[in-house]
Design a protein around this motif. Structure first.
Motif, PDB file in Angstrom:
ATOM      1  N   CYS A  44       0.852  -1.183   0.000  1.00 42.23           N
ATOM      2  CA  CYS A  44       0.000   0.000   0.000  1.00 42.23           C
ATOM      3  C   CYS A  44       0.892   1.239   0.000  1.00 42.23           C
ATOM      4  O   CYS A  44       1.988   1.209   0.548  1.00 42.23           O
ATOM      5  N   SER A  45       0.415   2.311  -0.608  1.00 38.56           N
ATOM      6  CA  SER A  45       1.199   3.542  -0.620  1.00 38.56           C
ATOM      7  C   SER A  45       0.273   4.747  -0.602  1.00 38.56           C
ATOM      8  O   SER A  45      -0.901   4.657  -0.951  1.00 38.56           O
ATOM      9  N   ALA A  46       0.824   5.871  -0.181  1.00 35.23           N
ATOM     10  CA  ALA A  46       0.098   7.142  -0.193  1.00 35.23           C
ATOM     11  C   ALA A  46       1.115   8.245  -0.443  1.00 35.23           C
ATOM     12  O   ALA A  46       2.263   8.157  -0.006  1.00 35.23           O
ATOM     13  N   SER A  47       0.686   9.266  -1.156  1.00 30.15           N
ATOM     14  CA  SER A  47       1.588  10.354  -1.513  1.00 30.15           C
ATOM     15  C   SER A  47       0.810  11.658  -1.598  1.00 30.15           C
ATOM     16  O   SER A  47      -0.379  11.670  -1.920  1.00 30.15           O
ATOM     17  N   SER A  48       1.478  12.748  -1.316  1.00 24.16           N
ATOM     18  CA  SER A  48       0.836  14.052  -1.456  1.00 24.16           C
ATOM     19  C   SER A  48       0.800  14.484  -2.917  1.00 24.16           C
ATOM     20  O   SER A  48       0.273  15.545  -3.229  1.00 24.16           O
ATOM     21  N   GLN A  49       1.318  13.665  -3.817  1.00 29.29           N
ATOM     22  CA  GLN A  49       1.247  13.947  -5.251  1.00 29.29           C
ATOM     23  C   GLN A  49      -0.068  13.499  -5.859  1.00 29.29           C
ATOM     24  O   GLN A  49      -0.357  13.838  -7.002  1.00 29.29           O
ATOM     25  N   GLU A  50      -0.877  12.734  -5.128  1.00 31.42           N
ATOM     26  CA  GLU A  50      -2.131  12.224  -5.666  1.00 31.42           C
ATOM     27  C   GLU A  50      -3.086  13.382  -5.956  1.00 31.42           C
ATOM     28  O   GLU A  50      -3.275  14.261  -5.128  1.00 31.42           O
ATOM     29  N   LYS A  51      -3.696  13.337  -7.125  1.00 31.74           N
ATOM     30  CA  LYS A  51      -4.545  14.442  -7.561  1.00 31.74           C
ATOM     31  C   LYS A  51      -5.789  14.607  -6.705  1.00 31.74           C
ATOM     32  O   LYS A  51      -6.304  15.701  -6.567  1.00 31.74           O
ATOM     33  N   LEU A  52      -6.288  13.524  -6.117  1.00 29.24           N
ATOM     34  CA  LEU A  52      -7.474  13.624  -5.273  1.00 29.24           C
ATOM     35  C   LEU A  52      -7.183  14.330  -3.948  1.00 29.24           C
ATOM     36  O   LEU A  52      -8.080  14.925  -3.349  1.00 29.24           O
ATOM     37  N   LEU A  53      -5.939  14.270  -3.482  1.00 20.75           N
ATOM     38  CA  LEU A  53      -5.588  14.889  -2.206  1.00 20.75           C
ATOM     39  C   LEU A  53      -5.195  16.347  -2.319  1.00 20.75           C
ATOM     40  O   LEU A  53      -5.374  17.111  -1.372  1.00 20.75           O
ATOM     41  N   ARG A  54      -4.665  16.747  -3.440  1.00 17.99           N
ATOM     42  CA  ARG A  54      -4.129  18.101  -3.575  1.00 17.99           C
ATOM     43  C   ARG A  54      -5.120  19.223  -3.265  1.00 17.99           C
ATOM     44  O   ARG A  54      -4.748  20.174  -2.585  1.00 17.99           O
ATOM     45  N   PRO A  55      -6.381  19.148  -3.723  1.00 22.17           N
ATOM     46  CA  PRO A  55      -7.290  20.264  -3.409  1.00 22.17           C
ATOM     47  C   PRO A  55      -7.583  20.415  -1.914  1.00 22.17           C
ATOM     48  O   PRO A  55      -7.851  21.517  -1.445  1.00 22.17           O
ATOM     49  N   SER A  56      -7.497  19.328  -1.155  1.00 25.65           N
ATOM     50  CA  SER A  56      -7.813  19.401   0.267  1.00 25.65           C
ATOM     51  C   SER A  56      -6.616  19.814   1.127  1.00 25.65           C
ATOM     52  O   SER A  56      -6.753  19.984   2.329  1.00 25.65           O
TER      53      SER A  56
END
Length: 114
Positions: A44-56
């Motif tokens: 599993c991974s998570a990144s602040s580069q994900e487009k769904l997270l950037r607006p929040s």
């Protein structure tokens, strides 16, 4: 063609911790991933580069972003059925700032740290 990950000897895999958390911080982004050690694959991974997270997010590189990444990674791990991970920090990482934010938010999400 993608080659499969290398198989590890059984003598080595019984001493390895099954899931390891690795974190990487750049000047612009925060990345965290959990690796399944015996198969050498990313669980599993998570990144602040994900487009769904950037607006929040206000910023993709500060302590608040690291806390969100840890919380998201914890939710994804619990969804996949992984309840415990081991933390692997590089030599220059200390339990402070962004590293602490990721680990604490993982713990708050319900993932046990070994």
């Amino acid at each position: 063609m993608v080659s499969p990950p290398p198989a590890r000897a059984p003598a080595i895999t019984k001493f390895l911790k099954p899931y390891i958390l690795k974190m990487h911080f750049t000047n612009n982004f925060v990345n965290a991933q959990v690796i399944h050690t015996p198969s050498a694959t990313v669980t599993c991974s998570a990144s602040s580069q994900e487009k769904l997270l950037r607006p929040s997010m206000e910023s993709t590189r500060d302590v608040a972003a690291a806390a969100k990444i840890g919380k998201l990674l914890g939710e994804r791990l619990l969804f996949k059925g992984v309840t415990a991970v081991s933390v692997s920090m590089s030599r220059d990482q200390k339990y402070h700032g962004k590293v602490k934010a990721v680990i604490d938010s993982l713990r708050d999400a319900g993932v046990k740290l070994l």
